[in-house]
Design a protein around this motif. Structure first.
Motif, PDB file in Angstrom:
ATOM      1  N   THR A 150      22.631 -34.255 -44.972  1.00  0.00           N
ATOM      2  CA  THR A 150      20.790 -33.521 -43.976  1.00  0.00           C
ATOM      3  C   THR A 150      20.456 -35.242 -43.960  1.00  0.00           C
ATOM      4  O   THR A 150      20.423 -36.324 -45.292  1.00  0.00           O
ATOM      5  CB  THR A 150      20.502 -33.449 -44.462  1.00  0.00           C
ATOM      6  OG1 THR A 150      19.692 -33.353 -45.848  1.00  0.00           O
ATOM      7  CG2 THR A 150      21.007 -31.896 -44.910  1.00  0.00           C
ATOM      8  N   THR A 188      16.177 -29.842 -43.151  1.00  0.00           N
ATOM      9  CA  THR A 188      17.282 -29.090 -44.006  1.00  0.00           C
ATOM     10  C   THR A 188      18.107 -29.664 -45.262  1.00  0.00           C
ATOM     11  O   THR A 188      18.149 -30.692 -45.373  1.00  0.00           O
ATOM     12  CB  THR A 188      18.084 -28.529 -43.263  1.00  0.00           C
ATOM     13  OG1 THR A 188      19.477 -27.370 -43.204  1.00  0.00           O
ATOM     14  CG2 THR A 188      19.211 -30.203 -42.802  1.00  0.00           C
ATOM     15  N   PHE A 191      23.472 -25.658 -45.377  1.00  0.00           N
ATOM     16  CA  PHE A 191      24.200 -25.125 -44.381  1.00  0.00           C
ATOM     17  C   PHE A 191      25.488 -24.913 -45.159  1.00  0.00           C
ATOM     18  O   PHE A 191      25.929 -25.333 -45.761  1.00  0.00           O
ATOM     19  CB  PHE A 191      24.072 -26.741 -42.800  1.00  0.00           C
ATOM     20  CG  PHE A 191      24.833 -27.384 -43.691  1.00  0.00           C
ATOM     21  CD1 PHE A 191      25.810 -28.350 -44.235  1.00  0.00           C
ATOM     22  CD2 PHE A 191      23.414 -28.502 -44.035  1.00  0.00           C
ATOM     23  CE1 PHE A 191      26.574 -29.386 -44.370  1.00  0.00           C
ATOM     24  CE2 PHE A 191      24.373 -30.125 -44.456  1.00  0.00           C
ATOM     25  CZ  PHE A 191      25.492 -29.936 -44.657  1.00  0.00           C
ATOM     26  N   LEU A 200      28.225 -24.374 -36.701  1.00  0.00           N
ATOM     27  CA  LEU A 200      27.332 -24.934 -38.378  1.00  0.00           C
ATOM     28  C   LEU A 200      25.874 -24.453 -38.593  1.00  0.00           C
ATOM     29  O   LEU A 200      25.180 -24.181 -36.763  1.00  0.00           O
ATOM     30  CB  LEU A 200      27.320 -26.183 -38.208  1.00  0.00           C
ATOM     31  CG  LEU A 200      26.088 -26.771 -39.020  1.00  0.00           C
ATOM     32  CD1 LEU A 200      27.100 -26.368 -40.557  1.00  0.00           C
ATOM     33  CD2 LEU A 200      25.863 -28.556 -38.972  1.00  0.00           C
ATOM     34  N   TRP A 201      25.764 -23.190 -39.253  1.00  0.00           N
ATOM     35  CA  TRP A 201      24.172 -22.353 -39.239  1.00  0.00           C
ATOM     36  C   TRP A 201      24.111 -22.828 -40.460  1.00  0.00           C
ATOM     37  O   TRP A 201      23.907 -23.391 -41.740  1.00  0.00           O
ATOM     38  CB  TRP A 201      24.055 -21.269 -39.555  1.00  0.00           C
ATOM     39  CG  TRP A 201      25.484 -19.976 -38.511  1.00  0.00           C
ATOM     40  CD1 TRP A 201      26.377 -20.656 -38.388  1.00  0.00           C
ATOM     41  CD2 TRP A 201      24.623 -18.889 -38.020  1.00  0.00           C
ATOM     42  NE1 TRP A 201      26.208 -19.796 -37.148  1.00  0.00           N
ATOM     43  CE2 TRP A 201      25.811 -18.271 -37.137  1.00  0.00           C
ATOM     44  CE3 TRP A 201      23.213 -18.040 -38.495  1.00  0.00           C
ATOM     45  CZ2 TRP A 201      25.111 -17.304 -36.398  1.00  0.00           C
ATOM     46  CZ3 TRP A 201      23.056 -17.573 -37.699  1.00  0.00           C
ATOM     47  CH2 TRP A 201      24.501 -16.118 -36.544  1.00  0.00           C
ATOM     48  N   PHE A 202      22.200 -23.589 -40.393  1.00  0.00           N
ATOM     49  CA  PHE A 202      21.519 -24.290 -41.240  1.00  0.00           C
ATOM     50  C   PHE A 202      19.723 -24.251 -41.058  1.00  0.00           C
ATOM     51  O   PHE A 202      19.601 -23.623 -40.611  1.00  0.00           O
ATOM     52  CB  PHE A 202      21.986 -25.656 -41.314  1.00  0.00           C
ATOM     53  CG  PHE A 202      20.897 -26.523 -39.551  1.00  0.00           C
ATOM     54  CD1 PHE A 202      19.678 -26.804 -39.154  1.00  0.00           C
ATOM     55  CD2 PHE A 202      21.252 -26.091 -38.297  1.00  0.00           C
ATOM     56  CE1 PHE A 202      19.369 -27.111 -37.790  1.00  0.00           C
ATOM     57  CE2 PHE A 202      21.669 -26.878 -37.581  1.00  0.00           C
ATOM     58  CZ  PHE A 202      19.933 -27.050 -36.900  1.00  0.00           C
ATOM     59  N   ARG A 221      21.593 -22.045 -35.502  1.00  0.00           N
ATOM     60  CA  ARG A 221      22.985 -22.521 -35.721  1.00  0.00           C
ATOM     61  C   ARG A 221      23.231 -23.508 -34.053  1.00  0.00           C
ATOM     62  O   ARG A 221      22.852 -23.592 -33.276  1.00  0.00           O
ATOM     63  CB  ARG A 221      22.959 -20.633 -34.530  1.00  0.00           C
ATOM     64  CG  ARG A 221      24.897 -20.483 -34.703  1.00  0.00           C
ATOM     65  CD  ARG A 221      25.367 -19.736 -33.316  1.00  0.00           C
ATOM     66  NE  ARG A 221      26.830 -19.445 -32.956  1.00  0.00           N
ATOM     67  CZ  ARG A 221      27.298 -19.792 -32.323  1.00  0.00           C
ATOM     68  NH1 ARG A 221      26.454 -20.405 -30.913  1.00  0.00           N
ATOM     69  NH2 ARG A 221      28.391 -19.827 -31.774  1.00  0.00           N
TER      70      ARG A 221
END
Length: 368
Positions: A150, A188, A191, A200-202, A221
């Motif tokens: 990030t 973020t 993740f 990818l979820w974050f 997402r």
């Protein structure tokens, strides 16, 4: 070149006595204990052989912990790095430890066999912006073998010409190239990839100074590269920015899959991966599509919220339920701990870092 650092045998009875674990509330059947004492504990990474790596942010060190007697507590601590600049992000891959610092990514080669005398770190990516505002990074290797990290916005809210800011970056170690993979991401610090479809979820921390209740932190997402998630034009679920909102029509912003609350500081997250049935009964009420997320807690709200770990159940692309999993670090308006990262061990239990209490907790389900 070798670097000689320190190995410490820890007396865990002191933090067990000092940390008021009786104030923590968990669902019936779940238990929590102190697994390690680590100052300013941030991101967690685990080797297949069981060595636990723990980063810090303000402390400037990176540690390796070992449980040599098998009692589920990490009594031995090795200092791998010290006097580093925001070494927040870590990832253990094929025997090497990767660390995301403020301006660079570094690699400690063959680190697990050299815990007492680690080699000098090798720089694998340099020249990242030397800006500390949201400059600390979260780091994981993706299913494609690239490293994702990030790079937050260098401000509360602003529009920068450098496309690296307010993004999730992808670094390909084979080519040495790094580029934004997702844009419009304010900050973020957590993740993970969904175990079913690989998306990818974050988490993403919302902007400040719009009052106590705006905007919410987000859970997002991304199923492909190149998506934009709204910052600085729009926040949460369609909240227009007072200064930059008119620019929202220039992007096709992705809406969050869930709102997590205003100023809760959602940080680290992990999906509870069931590995070929290896621990199907470890958390018996937790499916493979549940994510655990650490809420670090609000700092600029008139009444504090967050300071807990939540569980987020998903089905396909949707969030079906959000509920508190662990609470109690916040007592009234006083907080004694702030959860940061969540890691699932192969045994099926959870490890949770806490940078304020300087602890790593272990959470497990106690069968009757």
């Amino acid at each position: 070149m070798r670097i000689t650092l320190t190995t410490t045998l820890l007396a865990l009875s002191l933090p067990l006595a000092a940390a008021p674990l009786e104030q923590l509330k968990l669902p019936e059947g779940y238990r929590i204990e102190v697994a390690a004492e680590v100052p300013n504990a941030r991101q967690l990474a685990l080797s297949p052989d069981g060595t636990l790596f723990v980063s810090t942010r303000r402390d400037g060190r990176v540690f390796a912990l070992q449980d040599l007697d098998g009692d589920q507590r990490y009594e031995t601590r090795h200092t791998l790095l010290e006097r580093r600049r925001l070494p927040n992000g870590i990832s253990f891959v094929d025997g090497d430890l990767y660390v995301a610092e403020l301006t660079q990514l570094i690699q400690l080669v063959d680190v697990e066999s050299r815990l007492e005398q680690p080699l000098k770190p090798e720089v694998i990516l340099d020249g990242l912006p030397d800006i500390t505002h949201h400059g600390w990074k979260y780091l994981k290797q993706g299913p494609d073998g690239a490293f994702y990290f990030t790079l937050g916005a260098p401000c509360n809210v602003c529009l920068q010409s450098d496309p690296q800011f307010a993004s999730i970056m992808r670094f390909d170690p084979a080519t040495g190239e790094a580029a934004p993979w997702a844009r419009g991401v304010r900050n973020t610090v957590g993740f993970d990839w969904h175990p079913e479809d690989g998306s990818l979820w974050f988490t993403d921390n919302g902007r400040d100074h719009m009052g106590d209740n705006l905007p919410d932190d987000e859970l997002n997402r991304a199923d492909r590269a190149g998506l934009h998630f709204g910052f600085p034009f729009v926040h949460a679920d369609g909240v227009s920015d007072p200064e930059f909102g008119k620019g929202a029509n220039a992007i096709n912003a992705e809406p969050p899959v869930a709102l997590l609350g205003p100023h809760v500081a959602a940080l680290g997250m992990s999906f509870y991966h069931h590995r070929d049935g290896a621990f199907d009964n470890a958390f018996p009420d937790t499916p493979n599509t549940t994510a655990f997320i650490a809420l670090h807690g609000s700092w600029n709200r008139s009444s504090k919220i967050g300071y807990e770990v939540i569980r987020v159940d998903t089905e396909g692309e949707e969030v079906t339920q959000i509920q508190t999993f662990i609470s109690g670090w916040l007592q009234g308006e006083q907080d004694w701990g702030r959860p940061v990262d969540v890691l699932v061990r192969p045994q099926g239990d959870l490890l949770i870092s806490d940078d304020k209490a300087g602890l790593v907790y272990r959470v497990w389900y106690q069968t009757q």
